[in-house]
Design a protein around this motif. Sequence first.
Motif: not given
Lengths: 387, 164
Positions: A332-335, A343-346, A351-353, A356-360
Amino acid sequence: MYKSSILKSKIFTQLQIICVFLALTAFSVPAFSQENAAESAKHATDTITTGIAHAAGEAVAAEGAEHGEKPFEPSEVILEHIADSHYFHIGGATAFPLPIILYTNKGLEIFSSAHFEHGHADYTGKYYTYRLVNDKINVVGAGNQLTPSTTVFKSTGVTDLSITRNVISMWMSILILLVIFLAVSSAYKKNVGKAPKGLQSFMEPIILFVRDDIARPNIGYKYQKFMPLLLTVFFFIWINNLIGLVPFFPGGSNLTGNIAVTLVLSVITLLLVNLNGNKHYWAHIFVPASVPKWIWPLWWVIELVGIISRPFALMIRLFANITAGHIIVLSLISLIFVFKSLYIAPVSVAFVVFMDVLELLVAALQAFIFTLLTALFIGTAIEEAHH
Amino acid sequence: MNPLVTPEIGLLVWTTVSFAVLFFLLAKFAWKPIMAAIDTRERSIEDSLLKAEAAKEEMSRLTSENEALLKQARAERDVILHEAKKVKDQIISDAKEAAHTEGARMIEMARIEINSQKAIAMADVKNQVASLSLEIAEKVLKLQLADQQKQDELVSQLLKEVKL
């Protein structure tokens, strides 16, 4: 004893084997394509990309560089991130060099990984000349011929026992665990018979959870003997999963997503289960009373597969889950760098957030599952005959 | 072989060693005292709860016992009161009867006394009257028979009255 679990049934053992192979095929597809990609982009491998920021910097810098346009290779970056390394990256191009320990057939060699200059330079030690290729130690022989160091599949005379990033990360987690639990332990000594407080009251429910929901229902009344190992495994996996989720120094390693680590953990389970197996357990495997004698050889093969496949499944499950999480986050970061757009960053970050929550959740869940299944296997091995 | 699924020997060795050390240290210095403390505390809590339960039972047993005792005492009191009343009534009636009898006896005795006294008095009176009469008669006679003539007259009268 609580015995209604589906995990104990014979059908489930077969299913597990199928699942394991399915899981293998699932991750081997991108993995092999990754290998091809790595080969096709061989000219890029002599420069070690050192992280997303660094990779991005390179991707940008490469545009005007003398090498010409160098495309951003997300798979390369991701693989590098989830693999072990001889450097501990802090950010950008800065990285701690880590000690290299080589056990060669001529003797021990110890030197800093700084000598390799991120793979740009060879280092001539006492016995051989070494080169870092894809962050792996290779011996440079006569005529620039490269010999990789010993793997589990092939011995080459040079074994890499370096203190890698994962080893440092593991030691850090061990230090954290020791600090936490020695403090908790001393708290128990301090207020004997009183209600827990502070860190102690935070850890006690988790310890009780391991005891009451993992060990006791699955192992039975003999659970006490196995509590230390189950607790150690549980907290070791959990804390390392969490450290893996921290994106910056000193986190970011992928320890529990490393097959060597999960292999060690599952071998411990394998040994623990089979060394504690009682008469009933072994009789069920070697002289099953309800099975006709002529099927016994086949039965032995199936049971042997069962013995191996259960810890094997543990190994793959933990490895695949944690690695998959890291791959998704990194993808997702690589995108951002693939699209070369801010503009793709947000979208990426959102998605990364979420991931990350899911990974927690996954971090705790995988620790729980690993411990639960270990307890379950122990339970089946020490279960008394019930007829 | 894909590097992802190739266990590196170095990491294998270090993981084994580190995990063994971690396990040893935690088992000896953390899990053993922690589990022991938790077990001890749980047992003491369980004991306390059991004791509380027992105390509660004892309490209720004592209460019911007390109630039974109270009930019994009340019944006994009632019986005693009843008996006392009976005894009182008995005593009163006895006393009444005794008094009655005594009274009657005393009245009887008084009557007898009175009668005897009356008899004595009567006898006395009779004597007095007799002596008085005699004295009067004597005096009268003395007076009447003072002279000889009157004496002769009387004798003759008396002789006349006597019929032979």
